[in-house]
Design a protein around this motif. Structure first.
Motif, PDB file in Angstrom:
ATOM      1  N   GLU A 123       0.337  -1.135   0.357  1.00 26.47           N
ATOM      2  CA  GLU A 123       0.079  -0.373   0.386  1.00 26.47           C
ATOM      3  C   GLU A 123       0.901   0.866  -0.283  1.00 26.47           C
ATOM      4  N   ASN A 124       2.742   1.317  -0.471  1.00 31.25           N
ATOM      5  CA  ASN A 124       3.068   1.894  -0.617  1.00 31.25           C
ATOM      6  C   ASN A 124       3.200   2.858   0.728  1.00 31.25           C
ATOM      7  N   LYS A 125       3.253   2.084   2.295  1.00 32.43           N
ATOM      8  CA  LYS A 125       3.209   3.104   3.852  1.00 32.43           C
ATOM      9  C   LYS A 125       4.653   2.775   4.696  1.00 32.43           C
ATOM     10  N   LYS A 126       5.628   2.983   4.807  1.00 32.12           N
ATOM     11  CA  LYS A 126       6.780   2.156   5.322  1.00 32.12           C
ATOM     12  C   LYS A 126       6.203   1.883   6.971  1.00 32.12           C
ATOM     13  N   ILE A 127       6.405   0.387   6.936  1.00 32.51           N
ATOM     14  CA  ILE A 127       6.005  -0.795   8.052  1.00 32.51           C
ATOM     15  C   ILE A 127       6.986  -1.280   8.645  1.00 32.51           C
ATOM     16  N   GLY A 128       8.536  -1.180   8.526  1.00 29.29           N
ATOM     17  CA  GLY A 128       9.478  -0.573   9.424  1.00 29.29           C
ATOM     18  C   GLY A 128      10.783  -0.444   9.167  1.00 29.29           C
ATOM     19  N   VAL A 129      11.839  -1.057   9.554  1.00 25.88           N
ATOM     20  CA  VAL A 129      12.966  -0.252   8.884  1.00 25.88           C
ATOM     21  C   VAL A 129      14.297  -1.573   9.197  1.00 25.88           C
ATOM     22  N   LEU A 130      15.354  -1.420   9.176  1.00 29.97           N
ATOM     23  CA  LEU A 130      16.279  -2.496   9.206  1.00 29.97           C
ATOM     24  C   LEU A 130      18.040  -1.488   9.106  1.00 29.97           C
ATOM     25  N   ARG A 131      18.300  -1.199  10.270  1.00 29.75           N
ATOM     26  CA  ARG A 131      19.413  -0.760  10.897  1.00 29.75           C
ATOM     27  C   ARG A 131      20.701  -2.101  10.937  1.00 29.75           C
ATOM     28  N   ALA A 132      21.951  -1.553  10.665  1.00 32.44           N
ATOM     29  CA  ALA A 132      22.563  -2.553   9.797  1.00 32.44           C
ATOM     30  C   ALA A 132      23.798  -2.487  11.553  1.00 32.44           C
ATOM     31  N   THR A 133      24.437  -3.922  12.157  1.00 30.50           N
ATOM     32  CA  THR A 133      24.684  -4.449  13.521  1.00 30.50           C
ATOM     33  C   THR A 133      26.277  -4.544  12.785  1.00 30.50           C
ATOM     34  N   SER A 134      27.486  -4.219  13.479  1.00 33.93           N
ATOM     35  CA  SER A 134      28.894  -4.823  13.574  1.00 33.93           C
ATOM     36  C   SER A 134      28.909  -6.644  13.029  1.00 33.93           C
ATOM     37  N   THR A 135      27.447  -7.493  13.198  1.00 35.97           N
ATOM     38  CA  THR A 135      27.797  -8.621  12.933  1.00 35.97           C
ATOM     39  C   THR A 135      27.322  -9.306  11.910  1.00 35.97           C
ATOM     40  N   ASN A 136      26.674  -8.168  10.754  1.00 37.78           N
ATOM     41  CA  ASN A 136      26.682  -8.507   9.884  1.00 37.78           C
ATOM     42  C   ASN A 136      25.340  -9.143   9.339  1.00 37.78           C
ATOM     43  N   SER A 137      24.683  -8.704  10.479  1.00 39.03           N
ATOM     44  CA  SER A 137      22.753  -8.248  10.287  1.00 39.03           C
ATOM     45  C   SER A 137      22.410  -7.509  10.458  1.00 39.03           C
ATOM     46  N   TYR A 138      20.743  -7.622  10.638  1.00 38.88           N
ATOM     47  CA  TYR A 138      20.380  -5.653  10.666  1.00 38.88           C
ATOM     48  C   TYR A 138      19.273  -6.015  12.090  1.00 38.88           C
ATOM     49  N   ILE A 139      19.097  -5.083  12.867  1.00 42.05           N
ATOM     50  CA  ILE A 139      18.124  -4.574  13.754  1.00 42.05           C
ATOM     51  C   ILE A 139      16.714  -4.210  12.762  1.00 42.05           C
ATOM     52  N   TYR A 140      15.577  -5.110  13.242  1.00 45.80           N
ATOM     53  CA  TYR A 140      14.169  -4.824  12.307  1.00 45.80           C
ATOM     54  C   TYR A 140      13.202  -4.138  13.277  1.00 45.80           C
ATOM     55  N   ARG A 141      13.177  -3.241  12.805  1.00 49.23           N
ATOM     56  CA  ARG A 141      12.147  -2.431  13.619  1.00 49.23           C
ATOM     57  C   ARG A 141      10.793  -2.405  13.402  1.00 49.23           C
ATOM     58  N   GLY A 142       9.606  -3.393  13.409  1.00 45.24           N
ATOM     59  CA  GLY A 142       8.388  -2.589  12.979  1.00 45.24           C
ATOM     60  C   GLY A 142       7.734  -2.257  14.268  1.00 45.24           C
ATOM     61  N   LYS A 143       6.229  -1.891  13.612  1.00 43.00           N
ATOM     62  CA  LYS A 143       5.598  -1.037  15.135  1.00 43.00           C
ATOM     63  C   LYS A 143       5.233  -1.944  16.583  1.00 43.00           C
ATOM     64  N   ASN A 144       4.928  -2.961  15.801  1.00 43.71           N
ATOM     65  CA  ASN A 144       5.102  -4.410  17.545  1.00 43.71           C
ATOM     66  C   ASN A 144       6.455  -5.102  17.885  1.00 43.71           C
ATOM     67  N   ALA A 145       7.054  -4.674  17.322  1.00 42.54           N
ATOM     68  CA  ALA A 145       8.771  -5.874  17.462  1.00 42.54           C
ATOM     69  C   ALA A 145       9.893  -5.350  17.214  1.00 42.54           C
ATOM     70  N   THR A 146      10.596  -5.529  17.880  1.00 42.16           N
ATOM     71  CA  THR A 146      12.526  -5.453  17.228  1.00 42.16           C
ATOM     72  C   THR A 146      12.356  -7.212  16.575  1.00 42.16           C
ATOM     73  N   SER A 147      12.981  -7.394  16.174  1.00 47.52           N
ATOM     74  CA  SER A 147      13.775  -8.881  16.075  1.00 47.52           C
ATOM     75  C   SER A 147      15.191  -8.503  14.807  1.00 47.52           C
ATOM     76  N   ILE A 148      15.576 -10.270  15.045  1.00 43.02           N
ATOM     77  CA  ILE A 148      16.700  -9.664  13.579  1.00 43.02           C
ATOM     78  C   ILE A 148      16.836  -9.983  12.480  1.00 43.02           C
ATOM     79  N   GLY A 149      17.236  -9.571  11.698  1.00 45.58           N
ATOM     80  CA  GLY A 149      17.489 -10.215  10.241  1.00 45.58           C
ATOM     81  C   GLY A 149      18.153 -10.250   9.727  1.00 45.58           C
ATOM     82  N   TYR A 150      18.476 -10.951   8.282  1.00 41.96           N
ATOM     83  CA  TYR A 150      20.134 -11.748   7.693  1.00 41.96           C
ATOM     84  C   TYR A 150      19.266 -11.118   6.347  1.00 41.96           C
TER      85      TYR A 150
END
Length: 179
Positions: A123-150
């Motif tokens: 629907e062209n809405k921003k639902i979350g962000v990914l931020r890089a970590t030093s361990t070649n993974s990403y922190i995913y921050r959505g509306k209801n959760a904070t997760s790890i992504g890779y």
């Protein structure tokens, strides 16, 4: 002494004249994105530089033929993406993961933003962000959760979320599409 100096100059001159034994291709692509909001217009400049280097090898180098066929050799590709934010800060991204990803039959878009990536819904809405970590993974921050992504070896985005109530980790895989 004069002979030594002339010999050195001749040696240096002949080294500069030698034939190049590599095919090098440099491609640069610049994209300017203009965002209008209540604060005015902001421009984000994205520059992608791709360099392809291939060693030149001949199939039958010892033959006396004048024209010789080239042997296929591997091409080494290096890519560098530079993002310049509206505030003038610049960051370099080694691998640009911007693409479309499919999850549960919906296409989500991953776009570079000033600090990492933004995840855009169908629907062209921003639902979350990914931020890089030093361990070649990403922190995913959505509306209801904070997760790890890779990103797995196929380029798919894998997001792992810890659930306090069940004491388990759930995994969601966003499949990269060719859109």
């Amino acid at each position: 002494m004069k002979t030594i100096v002339l010999s050195c100059l001749t040696l240096l001159a002949t080294m500069g004249i030698q034939a190049q034994n590599k095919n090098v291709t440099d491609v640069s692509k610049t994209t300017v994105t203009t965002v209008k909001d209540s604060d005015g217009e902001k421009k984000i400049l994205k520059t992608q530089e791709v360099q392809e280097v291939q060693d030149i090898e001949l199939q039958d180098a010892d033959s006396k033929a004048l024209n010789k066929d080239m042997k296929q050799s591997p091409v080494q590709v290096t890519s560098k993406t530079t993002v310049t934010n509206p505030d003038g800060s610049t960051r370099t991204v080694d691998v640009d993961r911007s693409a479309y990803y499919d999850y549960n039959g919906k296409n989500y878009q991953l776009k570079l933003d000033p600090a990492g990536y933004a995840i855009i819904s169908p629907e062209n809405k921003k639902i979350g962000v990914l931020r890089a970590t030093s361990t070649n993974s990403y922190i995913y921050r959505g509306k209801n959760a904070t997760s790890i992504g890779y990103f797995d070896t196929n380029g798919n985005l894998v997001v792992e979320t810890y659930d306090d109530k069940s004491d388990k980790v759930s995994t969601e895989t966003y499949m990269r599409t060719k859109k």
